[in-house]
Write an enzyme that holds these catalytic residues in place. Sequence first.
Site, PDB file in Angstrom:
ATOM      1  N   ARG A  89     -12.344  -4.450  -7.013  1.00 37.27           N
ATOM      2  CA  ARG A  89     -12.338  -5.191  -5.737  1.00 37.27           C
ATOM      3  C   ARG A  89     -13.760  -5.363  -5.214  1.00 37.27           C
ATOM      4  NH1 ARG A  89      -8.235  -2.671  -1.341  1.00 37.27           N
ATOM      5  NH2 ARG A  89      -9.945  -1.200  -1.304  1.00 37.27           N
ATOM      6  N   TYR A 117     -11.265   1.371  10.327  1.00 37.13           N
ATOM      7  CA  TYR A 117     -12.446   1.848   9.574  1.00 37.13           C
ATOM      8  C   TYR A 117     -12.890   0.894   8.478  1.00 37.13           C
ATOM      9  CZ  TYR A 117      -8.441   3.816   6.993  1.00 37.13           C
ATOM     10  OH  TYR A 117      -7.235   3.993   6.358  1.00 37.13           O
ATOM     11  N   LYS A 118     -12.155  -0.208   8.291  1.00 35.09           N
ATOM     12  CA  LYS A 118     -12.558  -1.179   7.258  1.00 35.09           C
ATOM     13  C   LYS A 118     -13.466  -2.231   7.909  1.00 35.09           C
ATOM     14  CE  LYS A 118      -8.073  -0.613   4.925  1.00 35.09           C
ATOM     15  NZ  LYS A 118      -8.423   0.216   3.781  1.00 35.09           N
ATOM     16  N   PHE A 134       0.841  -1.196   0.000  1.00 33.48           N
ATOM     17  CA  PHE A 134       0.000   0.000   0.000  1.00 33.48           C
ATOM     18  C   PHE A 134       0.882   1.256   0.000  1.00 33.48           C
ATOM     19  CE2 PHE A 134      -2.818   3.198   1.778  1.00 33.48           C
ATOM     20  CZ  PHE A 134      -3.943   3.000   1.007  1.00 33.48           C
TER      21      PHE A 134
HETATM   22  C1  LIG Z   1      -2.393  -1.618   4.066  1.00 33.59           C
HETATM   23  C2  LIG Z   1      -2.851  -0.222   4.379  1.00 33.59           C
HETATM   24  N1  LIG Z   1      -2.107   0.570   5.173  1.00 33.59           N
HETATM   25  C3  LIG Z   1      -2.506   1.822   5.476  1.00 33.59           C
HETATM   26  C4  LIG Z   1      -3.683   2.349   4.978  1.00 33.59           C
HETATM   27  C5  LIG Z   1      -4.149   3.729   5.236  1.00 33.59           C
HETATM   28  O1  LIG Z   1      -3.462   4.476   6.176  1.00 33.59           O
HETATM   29  P1  LIG Z   1      -4.242   5.651   6.917  1.00 33.59           P
HETATM   30  O2  LIG Z   1      -5.294   4.992   7.777  1.00 33.59           O
HETATM   31  O3  LIG Z   1      -3.219   6.385   7.672  1.00 33.59           O
HETATM   32  O4  LIG Z   1      -4.900   6.489   5.872  1.00 33.59           O
HETATM   33  C6  LIG Z   1      -4.497   1.546   4.171  1.00 33.59           C
HETATM   34  C7  LIG Z   1      -5.759   2.087   3.643  1.00 33.59           C
HETATM   35  O5  LIG Z   1      -6.475   1.515   2.874  1.00 33.59           O
HETATM   36  C8  LIG Z   1      -4.058   0.246   3.854  1.00 33.59           C
HETATM   37  O6  LIG Z   1      -4.799  -0.528   3.063  1.00 33.59           O
END
Ligand SMILES: Cc1ncc(COP(=O)(O)O)c(C=O)c1O
Length: 384
Positions: free
Chosen positions: A360, A215-216, A127
Amino acid sequence: MSAMLTRDDALDRDRADPLARWRDEFVIADPSLVYLDGNSLGMTPKRTIQRLQSVLADEWATDLIRSWDRWLDMPQRVGDRLAPMIGVGPGEVSVHDSTTINLYQLIDAACALRPDRSVIAVSGGDFPTDRYVVGGIAAARRMEVRDGFDRLDDVAVVVRSVVDYRTAELADVPGETARTTSAGALVVWDLSHAAGVLPVDLGGSGAQLAVGCTYKYLNGGPGSPAFSYVASALQASLPQPIWGWFAQSDQFEMGPTFRPHADIRRVLLGTPSILALAAADEGIGLSAVAGIEAIADKARALTEFGLALCDQLHLRSSTPRDAARRGGHVAVHHRDAKQLVARLAAGNVVTDYRDPDIVRFGCSPLTTRFSDVFDGIAALGALL
Ligand SMILES: Cc1ncc(COP(=O)(O)O)c(C=O)c1O
């Protein structure tokens, strides 16, 4: 699984689903919406709305600053609720700040714990925020960034996602933690696409550092605080880079010298967002009560059903066929993926696009029905 899957097959599965009733815990504003994006933003628990109203009216408005007596330890209390789902103990998780900030803290601290090594390893396919944070720390510390994990003998820190945000491939957390550790490196796991959809045994794997978002699949709400996991054994000596007053052991003495807590509070920074923490608490609480094993069983069944539909419709997926090797979404590849996601949305089917060619389909077990998976994938098939 029968040769030709139909919508009735999906409805049969919905009727037999032991988690079906959990959908009633969520706000369904538009019953015709096919929502397959709970892996980006989970749906809204009804009790979160009540809880936020109560925090506003009964806590903030009524008790004003006196409410801090019960707010101050919320990052740890919410962390303790999350801890069993990721295989760690009480006092090892704090819910605070964002995934990006927590990644920065833990990766930088891990680098400081391996001063004799000069490489940070991250996958070029991980990511973006993970890769960018690694790049920034490497630039500041004059370290080298390596794409991939084949060679580890000179690596200080490995940064890895438990579930790949594009393909949903699940990493071998115990195996890779052991390999990294025996090579003398530390690993920081990112659980963003794993937390709340499958159990992760961080403690049993010997993992010492991890982050993830809420939040997911944990349904904590937009921008809800992330979490940091630091194994108890490492907490007292963690050289975290951001010296905020919420980590200070005698916080309200306002003294001249930074003396951080020797426990998980060491990772705290500044004043937490209590409203966001309360929302995260409700979302995490629902998953904890529903049970992470039951949630993971349904995730496997939903994704299996989705993959079978992909085969039926001749859609190409990179999501692993082996249920033990995948997370909670199905990735379908098509060169027109971006336009297809927009056309699906126009038909009230919410999925998401990931560069360069992925649609997705997120399967969030507390809210996604087998009929949603059927409707979403059939809608894509119809567009093609
Ligand atoms: C693997 C991963 N890391 C980090 C994040 C996002 O980071 P943040 O919550 O700081 O925006 C996501 C968001 O989809 C993600 O999929």
